[in-house]
Design a protein around this motif. Sequence first.
Motif: not given
Length: 273
Positions: A74-90
């Motif tokens: 669950e923690t890895l999935r949350t981190a993955q989602a945050r990385i995805g959000e960061y990528d999308a913002g960039q």
Amino acid sequence: MTGVELHHGAATDVGLVRQVNEDSFLVAPPVFVVADGMGGHDRGDVASRLVVEEFGRLADAGYDPNRGPDIIAETLRTAQARIGEYDAGQRAAGAHDFAAGTTAVVALLIEQSTEPKWLLANLGDSRIYRINDGVLDQVSVDHSVVQELVEAGVITADDAAVHPERHIITRALGGRGSAEADYFVLPLSGAERLMLCSDGVSGMIDDAAIAEILLSTSDPRDAADRVVAAAVAAGGRDNATAVVVDVVGLADDRPYDSDAQRESLEQKLGALP
């Protein structure tokens, strides 16, 4: 988790070639993490920091020690989602084809059949080693192209150490590969000492050198410092990070003992951030 006394140390160095340290680590007993931002990707330092932040939240909030694999996943999935959000913002800001990424190795204490044990997880080519009965053993299995070639019998482990594709990994958080971790459970008696490290350590010094340091250095803080220093001295071609954890013993649960008789690890060792 209570009742398990741990000593620990950690060290990191940017190395002699890179300009930015893309490694991040967490020492928050009973949760330990090393994350290596992928050097060929955009802002790997951000990706690794996001992983450490999420596991830091887990350590602060506490967790059900009977749900270890689910908690890590669950923690890895949350981190993955945050990385995805960061990528999308960039990308929205004009950075085309932007993809941050990171490896991760995790160690945390769980309970199985009321017994405390280590739950270890790895994703990518950062590694987890253990010392048991005076012998160094790599617990994790690299998620890399060269490891697949070794397992297929195409090349030897020695060949893998110098193979031109040795840095290509097949699983990671962020990027475009699989983000599924592998899990390992060890009894506390099966790991007198654990070391989590980035490939800036394991790629620069071999297992014999790692074993010599871990077996000859009693204080985990000094052991982590020496491992990282050896990696830098060997060429420092990448960021180098090591977290070393010793199981000292099981604390006595009698009320007078834990609070009145035992100093905290932070008082005795000066816990590192």
